[in-house]
Motif scaffolding. Sequence first.
Motif, short mmCIF file in Angstrom:
data_model
loop_
_atom_site.label_atom_id
_atom_site.label_comp_id
_atom_site.label_asym_id
_atom_site.label_seq_id
_atom_site.Cartn_x
_atom_site.Cartn_y
_atom_site.Cartn_z
N GLY A 36 -83.59 -3.78 44.72
CA GLY A 36 -82.30 -3.25 44.30
C GLY A 36 -81.16 -3.72 45.16
O GLY A 36 -80.15 -3.04 45.29
N GLU A 37 -81.30 -4.90 45.77
CA GLU A 37 -80.25 -5.42 46.63
C GLU A 37 -79.07 -5.85 45.77
O GLU A 37 -79.22 -6.28 44.63
CB GLU A 37 -80.78 -6.60 47.44
CG GLU A 37 -81.92 -6.21 48.36
CD GLU A 37 -82.63 -7.42 48.94
OE1 GLU A 37 -83.39 -7.22 49.87
OE2 GLU A 37 -82.43 -8.53 48.42
N ALA A 38 -77.86 -5.68 46.33
CA ALA A 38 -76.65 -6.02 45.59
C ALA A 38 -76.58 -7.52 45.35
O ALA A 38 -77.04 -8.32 46.15
CB ALA A 38 -75.43 -5.55 46.36
N MET A 39 -76.02 -7.91 44.22
CA MET A 39 -75.85 -9.31 43.88
C MET A 39 -74.37 -9.63 43.82
O MET A 39 -73.58 -8.81 43.36
CB MET A 39 -76.49 -9.62 42.53
CG MET A 39 -78.00 -9.47 42.51
SD MET A 39 -78.66 -9.87 40.91
CE MET A 39 -77.97 -8.58 39.90
N SER A 40 -73.99 -10.79 44.29
CA SER A 40 -72.60 -11.20 44.18
C SER A 40 -72.47 -12.14 42.99
O SER A 40 -73.43 -12.74 42.53
CB SER A 40 -72.15 -11.90 45.46
OG SER A 40 -72.94 -13.05 45.68
N ALA A 41 -71.26 -12.26 42.50
CA ALA A 41 -71.01 -13.03 41.28
C ALA A 41 -70.90 -14.51 41.62
O ALA A 41 -69.84 -15.12 41.54
CB ALA A 41 -69.74 -12.54 40.61
N GLY A 133 -88.86 -11.84 44.92
CA GLY A 133 -87.85 -10.82 45.14
C GLY A 133 -87.97 -10.03 46.41
O GLY A 133 -87.20 -9.10 46.63
N VAL A 134 -88.93 -10.37 47.28
CA VAL A 134 -89.13 -9.61 48.51
C VAL A 134 -89.11 -10.57 49.70
O VAL A 134 -89.80 -11.60 49.68
CB VAL A 134 -90.48 -8.85 48.48
CG1 VAL A 134 -90.70 -8.10 49.79
CG2 VAL A 134 -90.53 -7.88 47.31
N ASN A 135 -88.34 -10.24 50.72
CA ASN A 135 -88.36 -11.03 51.96
C ASN A 135 -89.67 -10.78 52.68
O ASN A 135 -90.02 -9.64 52.98
CB ASN A 135 -87.20 -10.62 52.87
CG ASN A 135 -85.86 -11.08 52.35
OD1 ASN A 135 -85.76 -11.72 51.31
ND2 ASN A 135 -84.80 -10.74 53.07
N SER A 220 -82.16 -8.89 54.30
CA SER A 220 -82.33 -7.97 53.17
C SER A 220 -81.29 -6.86 53.20
O SER A 220 -81.26 -6.01 52.30
CB SER A 220 -83.74 -7.36 53.19
OG SER A 220 -83.85 -6.38 54.22
N CYS A 221 -80.44 -6.84 54.22
CA CYS A 221 -79.50 -5.74 54.45
C CYS A 221 -78.14 -6.05 53.84
O CYS A 221 -77.46 -6.99 54.27
CB CYS A 221 -79.36 -5.52 55.96
SG CYS A 221 -78.09 -4.31 56.40
N PRO A 222 -77.70 -5.28 52.84
CA PRO A 222 -76.38 -5.53 52.25
C PRO A 222 -75.24 -5.46 53.26
O PRO A 222 -74.28 -6.23 53.17
CB PRO A 222 -76.25 -4.41 51.20
CG PRO A 222 -77.65 -4.10 50.82
CD PRO A 222 -78.44 -4.25 52.09
N SER A 223 -75.34 -4.55 54.24
CA SER A 223 -74.29 -4.47 55.26
C SER A 223 -74.21 -5.78 56.05
O SER A 223 -73.12 -6.22 56.44
CB SER A 223 -74.56 -3.30 56.20
OG SER A 223 -74.41 -2.07 55.54
#
Length: 298
Positions: A36-41, A133-135, A220-223
Amino acid sequence: MATLRTAPRLLSSSRRLLRPSTARSYATVEPISKLGEAMSATQPPVSEKHTSTINDPSKGENPRTKTFHVYRWSPERPSEKPKMQSYTLDLNKTGPMMLDALIRIKNEVDPTLTFRRSCREGICGSCAMNIDGVNTLACLCRIPTNTQHESRVYPLPHTYIVKDLVPDLTQFYKQYKSIKPYLQRETKSEDGREIRQSPADRKKLDGLYECILCACCSTSCPSYWWNSEQYLGPAVLLQSYRWLVDSRDEHKAERKAALDNNMSLYRCHTILNCSRTCPKGLNPGKAIAEIKKAMAFA
């Protein structure tokens, strides 16, 4: 997802490592993650539907053929978009781990494929990449035996790509260096021998010293995706806590002072992707929480 671009910001920070006469291009990769990691456009790589499939040249009798889609990009052709190249392998002739599949592709199918690997035992952290999809570490990730399931292999997400599955970790290691990851102490041992500690103090290091700096958690960290210039990220903060909690270190106040700002530590929002994805089963999220607690009650 992925996008192809040059990286002047990263080049300026790592210029000493590059030949001055060579301009390097990088790709960045941001794969879809099951966490569920954020995706950028950003623009995706060319789909495997629009690239050819390279088949196993040495299939045996009754082959168990499985398809692997592997991210490809070369700095030698910087104008070309990244693409997903498809390979088929006979699992009967391939080892059980994803790294075995990649090595076999390189040795027997396509020698141009580039990736890092070393120990093959989950110790060096070299083969960190995003698999389905998994690191994780390719040497510890088993190949799904379901031949109908097509595996997808990307570099670590949200990193500059040197080539294919090789991420540029210059910034990651600069951040690791910034925490001074070594014992700092002026007081010498009274008997001139090693600096000893009690079994209870030694036990506090369990779950910290095992980190192999593979960068699976940080990428894997969105921050960390959004603030990688200033936020140290889960891996480096876990290492920082390893020295903060070490009874032999005498520079705890200086270590805390270095983290006492808005970005280095407090960009962690306890999303906990780091703890879920760590291939060594460590808990960077807990280490970060312990640092915050130590800072609050200092």
